[in-house]
Design a protein around this motif. Structure first.
Motif, mmCIF file in Angstrom:
data_model
loop_
_atom_site.group_PDB
_atom_site.id
_atom_site.type_symbol
_atom_site.label_atom_id
_atom_site.label_comp_id
_atom_site.label_asym_id
_atom_site.label_seq_id
_atom_site.Cartn_x
_atom_site.Cartn_y
_atom_site.Cartn_z
ATOM 1 N N SER A 64 1.046 -1.311 -0.280
ATOM 2 C CA SER A 64 0.241 0.467 0.099
ATOM 3 C C SER A 64 1.553 1.279 -0.117
ATOM 4 O O SER A 64 2.188 1.550 -0.288
ATOM 5 N N GLY A 65 0.494 2.671 -0.039
ATOM 6 C CA GLY A 65 0.972 3.542 0.136
ATOM 7 C C GLY A 65 0.652 4.369 1.337
ATOM 8 O O GLY A 65 0.076 4.132 1.618
ATOM 9 N N VAL A 66 2.150 4.542 1.984
ATOM 10 C CA VAL A 66 1.445 5.543 3.369
ATOM 11 C C VAL A 66 2.094 6.886 3.413
ATOM 12 O O VAL A 66 3.280 7.104 2.457
ATOM 13 N N VAL A 67 1.740 7.451 3.740
ATOM 14 C CA VAL A 67 1.914 9.032 4.096
ATOM 15 C C VAL A 67 2.914 9.146 4.737
ATOM 16 O O VAL A 67 2.569 8.588 5.904
ATOM 17 N N LEU A 68 4.578 8.982 4.800
ATOM 18 C CA LEU A 68 5.369 9.809 5.475
ATOM 19 C C LEU A 68 5.689 11.298 5.706
ATOM 20 O O LEU A 68 6.390 10.957 7.327
ATOM 21 N N ALA A 69 4.940 12.162 5.051
ATOM 22 C CA ALA A 69 4.767 13.397 5.304
ATOM 23 C C ALA A 69 3.998 14.251 5.322
ATOM 24 O O ALA A 69 3.248 14.002 4.240
ATOM 25 N N GLN A 70 3.903 15.533 5.474
ATOM 26 C CA GLN A 70 2.135 16.138 5.170
ATOM 27 C C GLN A 70 2.679 17.517 5.751
ATOM 28 O O GLN A 70 3.409 17.899 7.009
ATOM 29 N N ILE A 71 2.497 18.509 5.144
ATOM 30 C CA ILE A 71 2.883 20.089 5.445
ATOM 31 C C ILE A 71 1.281 20.807 4.689
ATOM 32 O O ILE A 71 0.800 20.160 4.511
ATOM 33 N N ASP A 72 0.998 21.362 5.941
ATOM 34 C CA ASP A 72 -0.454 21.845 6.254
ATOM 35 C C ASP A 72 -0.383 23.097 5.113
ATOM 36 O O ASP A 72 0.701 23.569 4.950
ATOM 37 N N ALA A 73 -1.604 23.500 4.715
ATOM 38 C CA ALA A 73 -1.507 25.028 3.842
ATOM 39 C C ALA A 73 -1.669 26.306 5.178
ATOM 40 O O ALA A 73 -1.670 26.238 6.162
ATOM 41 N N PRO A 74 -1.024 27.232 4.833
ATOM 42 C CA PRO A 74 -0.376 28.425 5.074
ATOM 43 C C PRO A 74 -1.535 29.162 5.806
ATOM 44 O O PRO A 74 -1.428 30.140 6.829
ATOM 45 N N SER A 75 -2.701 29.063 4.663
ATOM 46 C CA SER A 75 -4.301 30.044 5.206
ATOM 47 C C SER A 75 -4.581 28.719 6.229
ATOM 48 O O SER A 75 -3.790 27.738 6.951
ATOM 49 N N TYR A 76 -5.493 29.217 6.911
ATOM 50 C CA TYR A 76 -6.956 28.715 7.505
ATOM 51 C C TYR A 76 -7.958 27.526 6.712
ATOM 52 O O TYR A 76 -7.806 26.207 7.569
ATOM 53 N N TRP A 77 -7.420 27.003 5.492
ATOM 54 C CA TRP A 77 -8.328 26.415 5.488
ATOM 55 C C TRP A 77 -6.638 25.782 3.820
ATOM 56 O O TRP A 77 -5.790 25.938 3.650
ATOM 57 N N GLY A 78 -7.751 23.864 3.927
ATOM 58 C CA GLY A 78 -6.586 23.290 3.307
ATOM 59 C C GLY A 78 -7.243 21.834 3.647
ATOM 60 O O GLY A 78 -7.196 21.442 4.702
ATOM 61 N N LEU A 79 -6.788 21.289 2.907
ATOM 62 C CA LEU A 79 -6.896 19.898 3.414
ATOM 63 C C LEU A 79 -5.955 19.079 3.460
ATOM 64 O O LEU A 79 -4.497 18.744 3.340
ATOM 65 N N SER A 80 -5.746 18.126 4.932
ATOM 66 C CA SER A 80 -4.852 16.833 5.623
ATOM 67 C C SER A 80 -4.515 15.774 5.342
ATOM 68 O O SER A 80 -5.786 15.129 5.644
ATOM 69 N N ILE A 81 -4.123 14.973 5.391
ATOM 70 C CA ILE A 81 -3.939 13.657 5.195
ATOM 71 C C ILE A 81 -2.461 13.526 6.431
ATOM 72 O O ILE A 81 -2.380 13.804 6.599
ATOM 73 N N ARG A 82 -3.290 12.534 7.375
ATOM 74 C CA ARG A 82 -2.966 11.960 8.305
ATOM 75 C C ARG A 82 -1.790 11.316 8.807
ATOM 76 O O ARG A 82 -1.155 10.112 7.324
ATOM 77 N N VAL A 83 -0.247 11.368 9.155
ATOM 78 C CA VAL A 83 1.112 11.062 7.986
ATOM 79 C C VAL A 83 0.698 9.150 9.114
ATOM 80 O O VAL A 83 -0.025 9.046 9.667
ATOM 81 N N GLY A 84 1.134 8.374 8.355
ATOM 82 C CA GLY A 84 1.040 6.958 8.451
ATOM 83 C C GLY A 84 0.215 6.703 7.702
ATOM 84 O O GLY A 84 -0.404 5.176 8.133
ATOM 85 N N ALA A 85 -1.012 7.218 6.978
ATOM 86 C CA ALA A 85 -1.971 6.715 6.684
ATOM 87 C C ALA A 85 -1.311 5.723 5.648
ATOM 88 O O ALA A 85 -0.976 5.829 4.930
ATOM 89 N N HIS A 86 -2.704 4.832 5.761
ATOM 90 C CA HIS A 86 -2.279 3.667 4.077
ATOM 91 C C HIS A 86 -3.188 4.153 2.978
ATOM 92 O O HIS A 86 -4.321 4.036 4.166
ATOM 93 N N ILE A 87 -2.951 3.951 2.303
ATOM 94 C CA ILE A 87 -3.618 4.647 0.929
ATOM 95 C C ILE A 87 -3.733 3.824 -0.301
ATOM 96 O O ILE A 87 -3.495 2.945 -0.394
ATOM 97 N N SER A 88 -4.519 3.735 -1.381
ATOM 98 C CA SER A 88 -4.603 3.425 -2.412
ATOM 99 C C SER A 88 -4.066 3.037 -3.040
ATOM 100 O O SER A 88 -3.565 4.279 -3.189
ATOM 101 N N LEU A 89 -3.333 1.977 -3.802
ATOM 102 C CA LEU A 89 -2.286 2.347 -5.318
ATOM 103 C C LEU A 89 -3.239 2.539 -5.887
ATOM 104 O O LEU A 89 -2.785 2.694 -7.147
ATOM 105 N N LEU A 90 -4.705 1.678 -5.936
ATOM 106 C CA LEU A 90 -5.907 2.375 -6.870
ATOM 107 C C LEU A 90 -6.390 3.745 -7.608
ATOM 108 O O LEU A 90 -6.605 3.900 -8.854
ATOM 109 N N ASN A 91 -6.825 4.078 -6.407
ATOM 110 C CA ASN A 91 -7.556 5.064 -6.367
ATOM 111 C C ASN A 91 -7.200 6.420 -6.010
ATOM 112 O O ASN A 91 -7.659 7.658 -5.481
ATOM 113 N N THR A 92 -6.104 6.647 -5.927
ATOM 114 C CA THR A 92 -5.448 7.682 -5.472
ATOM 115 C C THR A 92 -3.595 8.122 -6.941
ATOM 116 O O THR A 92 -3.049 7.638 -6.987
ATOM 117 N N GLY A 93 -4.293 9.531 -7.104
ATOM 118 C CA GLY A 93 -2.768 10.198 -7.621
ATOM 119 C C GLY A 93 -1.606 9.868 -7.634
ATOM 120 O O GLY A 93 -0.607 8.927 -7.963
#
Length: 258
Positions: free
Chosen positions: A118-147
């Motif tokens: 699987s894909g594993v999120v190794l690092a995450q940087i938030d957007a500098p403003s108050y809006w943005g989408l954050s992905i949890r570090v350590g999360a396992h993600i799909s190989l088939l349905n993600t960029g």
């Protein structure tokens, strides 16, 4: 290949290990395998020396003997390399380019590596403003349905891709994309993927590879891009892609592969 003090190198030589590594390195550079005689000639060793070492490498599944009596390197080293990747060092090298991207693109970003199916999120940087989408570090993600998954699959060899898909760990609600091989070929040709998220409405995933010196992906760098609705100034999608590609190249350069 002398490193450091030559006398010390001679004192701590391990001829059998050197012989095995020479064989693996030689086979890694060939696509159709080599015969025993060809390996012995290339390494300037006797066939008897090579035969015994090849037997051990075949028994341990590092080398495969074909029906045509040729020897090919197996995918075992590929699998071992991905069990314990140098995650801490890669994160350390990636954080500065990722922070710079987030600041200039005004978007969040995350880095994903392949690990045991699987894909594993190794690092995450938030957007500098108050809006943005954050992905949890350590999360396992799909190989088939993600960029990120598409990028990790698109830039490996056919054999590696088959192995990754075979050991794939399915995630909830995962589906096979239509024309999947064509999709990956398009990603490989363009050098990136821009595609609406299959998990979150209103998000466009922009994913690029972080490549090693051989053109294989060390990781995928992905921006879950969000459009502003308040009319405020923000970089265009094309500008965000350019900034993300620059960040990926900077990480590769920091890793010493460019």
């Amino acid at each position: 290949m002398a490193v450091g003090n030559d006398d010390a190198d001679e004192r701590y030589k391990a001829p059998a290990l050197d012989k095995g590594l020479d064989i693996l390195e030689l086979l890694s550079e060939t696509e159709e395998g080599l015969s025993l005689a060809e390996i012995a000639k290339a390494l300037d060793r006797s066939p008897n020396e090579i035969y015994r070492m090849l037997g051990r490498l075949v028994r341990r599944n590092y080398v495969v003997r074909t029906t045509a009596d040729r020897y090919e390197i197996s995918l075992k080293l590929f699998g071992l390399a991905h069990r314990h990747p140098p995650m801490r060092r890669l994160v350390g090298l990636a954080l500065a380019p990722m922070r710079r991207f987030a600041r200039e693109a005004e978007q969040s970003c995350h880095m994903v590596v392949y690990d045991r199916g699987s894909g594993v999120v190794l690092a995450q940087i938030d957007a500098p403003s108050y809006w943005g989408l954050s992905i949890r570090v350590g999360a396992h993600i799909s190989l088939l349905n993600t960029g990120s998954g598409h990028v990790l699959l698109a830039f490996v060899s056919d054999a590696e891709r088959a192995m990754m898909i075979e050991e794939r760990v399915a995630v909830p609600n995962e589906t096979w994309p239509e024309r999947f091989e064509d999709l990956l070929a398009e990603v490989r040709e363009r050098g990136y993927e821009i595609r609406p998220s299959q998990q979150t409405a209103g998000v466009t995933n922009i994913a690029v590879p972080v490549l090693d010196a051989g053109g294989r992906p060390l990781a995928a760098l992905t921006c879950p891009q969000l459009d502003r609705l308040d009319g405020g100034p923000s970089p265009s999608r094309e500008a965000i892609l350019s900034l993300l590609l620059t960040a990926a190249r900077d990480i590769s350069a920091a890793a010493g592969v460019e």
